[in-house]
Design a protein around this motif. Structure first.
Motif, short mmCIF file in Angstrom:
data_model
loop_
_atom_site.label_atom_id
_atom_site.label_comp_id
_atom_site.label_asym_id
_atom_site.label_seq_id
_atom_site.Cartn_x
_atom_site.Cartn_y
_atom_site.Cartn_z
N PHE A 190 0.81 -1.21 0.00
CA PHE A 190 0.00 0.00 0.00
C PHE A 190 0.85 1.27 0.00
O PHE A 190 0.36 2.33 -0.35
CB PHE A 190 -0.97 -0.01 1.19
CG PHE A 190 -2.05 -1.04 1.02
CD1 PHE A 190 -3.20 -0.75 0.30
CD2 PHE A 190 -1.90 -2.30 1.55
CE1 PHE A 190 -4.18 -1.70 0.12
CE2 PHE A 190 -2.88 -3.26 1.38
CZ PHE A 190 -4.03 -2.96 0.66
N SER A 191 2.12 1.16 0.37
CA SER A 191 2.98 2.35 0.36
C SER A 191 3.27 2.80 -1.07
O SER A 191 3.58 3.97 -1.30
CB SER A 191 4.29 2.07 1.10
OG SER A 191 5.08 1.13 0.39
N ARG A 192 3.16 1.90 -2.04
CA ARG A 192 3.42 2.25 -3.43
C ARG A 192 2.14 2.36 -4.26
O ARG A 192 2.20 2.74 -5.43
CB ARG A 192 4.35 1.22 -4.06
CG ARG A 192 5.73 1.25 -3.42
CD ARG A 192 6.75 0.44 -4.14
NE ARG A 192 6.78 0.73 -5.56
CZ ARG A 192 7.23 -0.14 -6.46
NH1 ARG A 192 7.67 -1.31 -6.10
NH2 ARG A 192 7.24 0.18 -7.73
N ALA A 193 1.01 2.03 -3.64
CA ALA A 193 -0.26 2.11 -4.36
C ALA A 193 -0.52 3.55 -4.79
O ALA A 193 -0.40 4.46 -3.98
CB ALA A 193 -1.38 1.60 -3.47
N GLY A 194 -0.82 3.74 -6.04
CA GLY A 194 -1.07 5.08 -6.56
C GLY A 194 0.10 5.66 -7.33
O GLY A 194 -0.04 6.73 -7.93
N GLU A 195 1.24 4.98 -7.33
CA GLU A 195 2.39 5.51 -8.08
C GLU A 195 2.10 5.62 -9.57
O GLU A 195 2.41 6.64 -10.19
CB GLU A 195 3.63 4.63 -7.86
CG GLU A 195 4.30 4.83 -6.53
CD GLU A 195 5.55 3.98 -6.38
OE1 GLU A 195 5.94 3.25 -7.33
OE2 GLU A 195 6.15 4.04 -5.29
N ALA A 196 1.53 4.59 -10.14
CA ALA A 196 1.26 4.60 -11.59
C ALA A 196 0.26 5.69 -11.94
O ALA A 196 0.49 6.50 -12.85
CB ALA A 196 0.75 3.24 -12.05
N SER A 197 -0.86 5.75 -11.22
CA SER A 197 -1.87 6.76 -11.53
C SER A 197 -1.34 8.17 -11.30
O SER A 197 -1.65 9.09 -12.06
CB SER A 197 -3.16 6.51 -10.74
OG SER A 197 -2.91 6.38 -9.37
N GLY A 198 -0.51 8.34 -10.29
CA GLY A 198 0.12 9.64 -10.05
C GLY A 198 1.05 10.05 -11.18
O GLY A 198 1.08 11.21 -11.59
N ASN A 199 1.81 9.09 -11.69
CA ASN A 199 2.71 9.37 -12.80
C ASN A 199 1.94 9.71 -14.07
O ASN A 199 2.29 10.64 -14.80
CB ASN A 199 3.65 8.19 -13.04
CG ASN A 199 4.64 8.47 -14.14
OD1 ASN A 199 4.35 8.22 -15.31
ND2 ASN A 199 5.79 9.00 -13.78
N VAL A 200 0.86 8.97 -14.34
CA VAL A 200 0.04 9.24 -15.52
C VAL A 200 -0.57 10.64 -15.41
O VAL A 200 -0.59 11.40 -16.38
CB VAL A 200 -1.04 8.16 -15.71
CG1 VAL A 200 -2.05 8.57 -16.78
CG2 VAL A 200 -0.38 6.82 -16.07
N LYS A 201 -1.02 11.01 -14.22
CA LYS A 201 -1.57 12.35 -14.00
C LYS A 201 -0.54 13.42 -14.36
O LYS A 201 -0.86 14.39 -15.07
CB LYS A 201 -2.00 12.51 -12.54
CG LYS A 201 -2.56 13.87 -12.20
CD LYS A 201 -2.97 13.93 -10.74
CE LYS A 201 -3.57 15.26 -10.38
NZ LYS A 201 -4.00 15.31 -8.97
#
Length: 140
Positions: free
Chosen positions: A15-26
């Motif tokens: 969960f510490s890395r969850a959202g990395e991909a979507s954040g990068n795409v943003k």
């Protein structure tokens, strides 16, 4: 603007890395000057899918194609598959563990939100083999 292809490996249960991909795409979409409303739709749908990879599938991959007409996202995993897609699409239905719920996830809104914020959503799943989700958000 030329076609951009992005690839992400999403680790399971991290969960510490969850959202990395979507954040990068943003960040990429902002840099390319896409409309904020479109960016919001893409990021909500992608984040929900990314979290599902973390919670339910033991991780997976995300591939994103950005072009002037649409944003396409393919999320793949080799997790348990979805036994009843129709049921899983119902708001509030969740198979998340109590531990995941205690972390604030697993409210059963992932797939319904993905459908709401995309122009096309297709799920291919096989129990015991995994799931591939194809998403598209059109540039309007």
């Amino acid at each position: 603007m030329s076609l951009i292809e992005l690839h992400y490996d999403v680790p399971g249960d991290d969960f510490s890395r969850a959202g990395e991909a979507s954040g990068n795409v943003k960040a990429q979409l902002k840099k390319l000057g896409f409309d904020p409303a479109l960016i919001r739709n893409v990021v909500i749908a992608l984040y929900e899918g990314e979290i599902n990879l973390v919670i339910h599938a033991g991780g997976g991959t995300i591939d994103v194609s950005i072009d002037p007409d649409c944003i396409r996202m393919v999320l793949r995993d080799e997790g348990p598959g979805i036994p009843d897609v129709e049921r899983a699409m119902q708001a509030g239905y969740s198979t998340a563990s109590d531990r995941v719920r205690a972390l604030g996830f697993g409210a059963g809104m992932g797939l319904p939100n993905i459908k709401k914020y995309t122009d096309d959503m297709r799920i291919e799943t096989e129990v015991g083999k995994g799931t591939t989700m194809y998403l598209r958000v059109d540039v309007k």
